[in-house]
Design a protein around this motif. Sequence first.
Motif, PDB file in Angstrom:
ATOM      1  N   SER A 124       0.846  -1.203   0.000  1.00  0.00           N
ATOM      2  CA  SER A 124       0.000   0.000   0.000  1.00  0.00           C
ATOM      3  C   SER A 124       0.875   1.244   0.000  1.00  0.00           C
ATOM      4  O   SER A 124       0.828   2.061   0.917  1.00  0.00           O
ATOM      5  CB  SER A 124      -0.914  -0.002   1.226  1.00  0.00           C
ATOM      6  N   PRO A 125       1.729   1.411  -1.017  1.00  0.00           N
ATOM      7  CA  PRO A 125       2.672   2.538  -1.001  1.00  0.00           C
ATOM      8  C   PRO A 125       1.957   3.875  -1.135  1.00  0.00           C
ATOM      9  O   PRO A 125       0.994   4.019  -1.881  1.00  0.00           O
ATOM     10  CB  PRO A 125       3.578   2.272  -2.204  1.00  0.00           C
ATOM     11  N   ALA A 126       2.446   4.866  -0.397  1.00  0.00           N
ATOM     12  CA  ALA A 126       1.914   6.225  -0.509  1.00  0.00           C
ATOM     13  C   ALA A 126       2.561   6.913  -1.707  1.00  0.00           C
ATOM     14  O   ALA A 126       3.609   6.504  -2.202  1.00  0.00           O
ATOM     15  CB  ALA A 126       2.202   7.012   0.760  1.00  0.00           C
ATOM     16  N   GLY A 127       1.936   7.970  -2.161  1.00  0.00           N
ATOM     17  CA  GLY A 127       2.529   8.793  -3.214  1.00  0.00           C
ATOM     18  C   GLY A 127       2.393   8.242  -4.608  1.00  0.00           C
ATOM     19  O   GLY A 127       3.089   8.698  -5.526  1.00  0.00           O
ATOM     20  N   THR A 128       1.495   7.264  -4.844  1.00  0.00           N
ATOM     21  CA  THR A 128       1.366   6.686  -6.188  1.00  0.00           C
ATOM     22  C   THR A 128       0.219   7.300  -6.988  1.00  0.00           C
ATOM     23  O   THR A 128       0.091   7.024  -8.179  1.00  0.00           O
ATOM     24  CB  THR A 128       1.134   5.163  -6.090  1.00  0.00           C
ATOM     25  N   THR A 129      -0.593   8.123  -6.328  1.00  0.00           N
ATOM     26  CA  THR A 129      -1.743   8.703  -7.024  1.00  0.00           C
ATOM     27  C   THR A 129      -1.291   9.537  -8.217  1.00  0.00           C
ATOM     28  O   THR A 129      -0.449  10.426  -8.089  1.00  0.00           O
ATOM     29  CB  THR A 129      -2.551   9.589  -6.066  1.00  0.00           C
ATOM     30  N   GLY A 130      -1.836   9.228  -9.385  1.00  0.00           N
ATOM     31  CA  GLY A 130      -1.519  10.005 -10.583  1.00  0.00           C
ATOM     32  C   GLY A 130      -0.239   9.607 -11.288  1.00  0.00           C
ATOM     33  O   GLY A 130       0.033  10.076 -12.387  1.00  0.00           O
ATOM     34  N   LEU A 131       0.576   8.737 -10.672  1.00  0.00           N
ATOM     35  CA  LEU A 131       1.827   8.323 -11.320  1.00  0.00           C
ATOM     36  C   LEU A 131       1.568   7.181 -12.290  1.00  0.00           C
ATOM     37  O   LEU A 131       0.644   6.391 -12.138  1.00  0.00           O
ATOM     38  CB  LEU A 131       2.841   7.867 -10.268  1.00  0.00           C
ATOM     39  N   THR A 132       2.439   7.081 -13.267  1.00  0.00           N
ATOM     40  CA  THR A 132       2.407   5.955 -14.206  1.00  0.00           C
ATOM     41  C   THR A 132       3.816   5.749 -14.732  1.00  0.00           C
ATOM     42  O   THR A 132       4.747   6.478 -14.384  1.00  0.00           O
ATOM     43  CB  THR A 132       1.425   6.210 -15.353  1.00  0.00           C
ATOM     44  N   GLY A 133       4.010   4.708 -15.539  1.00  0.00           N
ATOM     45  CA  GLY A 133       5.301   4.465 -16.149  1.00  0.00           C
ATOM     46  C   GLY A 133       6.402   4.252 -15.129  1.00  0.00           C
ATOM     47  O   GLY A 133       6.187   3.714 -14.039  1.00  0.00           O
ATOM     48  N   ALA A 134       7.619   4.724 -15.473  1.00  0.00           N
ATOM     49  CA  ALA A 134       8.799   4.511 -14.626  1.00  0.00           C
ATOM     50  C   ALA A 134       8.660   5.123 -13.235  1.00  0.00           C
ATOM     51  O   ALA A 134       9.075   4.511 -12.246  1.00  0.00           O
ATOM     52  CB  ALA A 134      10.046   5.030 -15.323  1.00  0.00           C
TER      53      ALA A 134
END
Length: 992
Positions: A124-134
């Motif tokens: 359940s990592p934080a800070g992934t909202t909106g990220l994609t790719g590398a």
Amino acid sequence: MVDAAQLMLANAVDRLPRLAGVALGLEAGWEPLAAPALDSGLGPEVEAAVVGRRARFVAVGIAPADPGVAQRVARALARAGQAGLVLGLDERRERLAVSASFADCPVVSIDRRAPSAADLRRLSPAGTTGLTGAPLACQWAEALAGLDLGHRFFRQFRATLDGFAGALARSIPAEDRHTLALLVLTRVLFLYFVQERGWLDGRPRFLAEAVDRTLPNGSIERDLLAPLFFGTLNRPGATRPARARRFGRIPYLNGGLFEPHPLERRWRPSFGNDLWRDAFDGLFERHHFTVRQGPGPDAIGPDMLGRVFEGVMDPAARRAEGAFYTPAAMVAELFDAALADWLALRLGVGGREARRLLAEPTVELGAALATITVLDPSVGSGAFLLGALRRLAGIRAKLGEAPAAATRAVLASNLFGVDRNPAAVRLAELRLWLAVLDAEPSDDPVAIAPLPNLDSFVRQGDSLAEPSLPAPSPEGAERLARTRREAAQATGPAKAAALKRLRRLELDAARASIGRAVEVVDHELRERVAAERGPDLFSDRAPRTAKAKAAIARLRGERRRLKTMERRLRDAGELPWFHFAAQFGDVLARGGFDVVIGNPPWVRGEALSSRRRAELRERFRWCRSAANGRGFGHFPDLSLAFLERSFELLRQDGVLGMLVPAKLTTAGYAATARAELARRSTLLVAERLSDHDDAFGATVYPLALVAARRQPEDGHHLRSGLDHAAPRGGTASVRRGALVAGAGARVLARLRSTHPSLGERFTVRLGVKTGLDRAFLDPDPAVGAALIRPIVRGRDIGPFRVSCGHTILWTHDRHGQPRAELPETAVRHLAPHRRALERRADHRGGPYWQLFRTAAALPGHRVIWADLARQLEAAVLSGPAHATIVPLNTSYVIAAGDRQSALRLAVWLNAGWVRLLARLRATVAASGFARFNADVVETLPLPDGVMADASLLAIGERAWTGSAFDQEAADERCAELLALDHDDRAALLGNE
């Protein structure tokens, strides 16, 4: 957030889309994927599919797949340029292997049926909202490596800090390079919090845009940061130059953070554009910052900075100073307990009523708290001062005061801190300023009041090394307090003038204190000398005793020290050291601080220099406990000195609340401290916090200690926890040097007064010590069978059970004395280790092959138990089969005289009630373990009838011959011999 139920359902590849969609935040899907296409060496029998997506990021499910297969697939994805996550199920579908397609990403194997809390956090990592790719793959890789948002920010901040410090000239001392780098980075960090409030011209990307404009043709340091720091943020709007006014609507922050530091004036540091660009791109712009409490999983908030700042302090100094992060929740819990206890004494109410008043404050409560003085003598990064600020300001706000005004008022009157590390002082100030920003209601930067100056409340200095001198006069104390408050609020030229007046008053106070101290010493010296020169009853001159000579020499030495200090003050023209009686003289003139709180440095005595230990013994009486002959009993932990100094700084009815090592409750070197606390203070709480072992950023075994500076009343009872609703235990007492607290204290005190102790009949010895295990343990059989003996370690001992899987090179005779000569085979074996053997701390001459404390290995009838264990468990070594067994120093040994005595004693130590009594005094260790050392076992009650009891012998004989140990029978007979009634048993079980 992934939960255990979702993992339980993910028992097949076609069920992984639900895990990817519901729990991992991806778009669930199903796209069959041929395993050979991954170029990962997998065969066609492997089922593989894309089970989730987010734009260019995929989640691949595979089965069957062990951790090695999952990692190979992740690496194959990375080689193909595909960012993604791999979820692999093993053949039995019991474990889930997870890896990501990012450089050197680890693979985590998770038990689906019983995942740990750490495993669920990784998924359940934080800070992934909106990220994609590398970037998303990077976040997953860091999460799987156990790096949450705080760890990632710390790692990046640490790398940036090292880069800045490394770029400075080597002519600058390393400590100054570190401080300068930390200074400039924390200024920028603070501005990101200011920017989040909208106070940088109302633009959410003010700093990034300013950097982008400056980089092509200018210097970030010269053209952006210097005019922003020193020409804008540190000047009222009307006095700013035209260049500064181009920044737009920027607040006047004052506060000292945006003034040139003395180190900057001295060294003129410069950092190039490349460093600054990397700092903005790789650190500050990668994170979201907010001053609000509880900012959420994707933001860096002030609380998170505490752990980060403790980490970026110089690592060597951090270890040497014993400075470690204290969790915010623990800070709040301990401060609330101490504050409620202080209020209970101040207002004459019970503890529960004091807690209720804190929750529902009254005008009377507000008046009591308006003048409270709270000190942290080892402030670190400010965790306790910040916790106290929030609590006290929150109470004032409940009483109708505006939050911003309440926060500033508390800072200006109630909080004091000291730390020897200048970086720690600056970081503590930064966190307190962030609390001021959080409380400000206005979104208009021009309407923001300047930050308070904290450099007169949070001081750099050594709370232990400062001279012990009298407090200033009441008149001087009032001037000090008034001028400090003026300096806290002053700005511009008025600020410099106020600080100058304050420093002059502090200097005057120090001079006056030294003068009064000289007068006191001179008076005592004259009386001593006169007494020595006067005649005795027979008109003859009395001979001068050695004690009298020593007293006169001590007084003369003290006078020389004071006169040297007087000369230093005169020559320096300023105060060259930290001095409570000067800097905080107004508080000491009132009798001391109301509350002293903190988590002082924990440094083992052997890690201190011999000079430092000598200074501590000279200055602090609690550090003079004589050695008890075992281990490092004569080397006090540094926290003990802080405990004594904190107690000195308390006023009458003041309350101490501190986190200290749990070993202070039993350690031999802390015997004087325990006795003094029990005699001179009212102990309120002594709670071992074993459930918080992993929360402090270090392997620690903390004790929460709360005590009031007032004489204890007869029959006083401690609480079993920090909460005032916690039940009360037995009377606070010190028995044979151990602090006894909790529900079982009453029972233990009665048993010790009723029965002899085990130590009155038996001697407890620590097992054999090699001093160099690699030279002695598990030797080559070629040295000869006559010199090889089996060993037993603490971990090898259970109730009436030992296992001996290892051996030792036994270089002693049957009397435990080192052999005069060794066979050539043994000499060859030890030859490579000779120099190391001769350098062992316990080696005091004699053959280099000698072992230490060999009496524990002498044949006979011995009872042994582990030093470190979850509970006390004893075994018996008796007869020819056990004669050669060598107990190592992770175990303790008693020579029992005969087999029957050994059996009875072992049954006694294995009895459940005795185990509970031992646990009351044992030092708590991690994961439910405790230390059952000699001090613990020797003080256990041993009724007169135990060593002749037929029932205990029968239980021991059955266990000795191979039957299971009859725990129930041993417990019942033990209770009968101790005469434990129903209430006693309930108290012991409740304490456990």
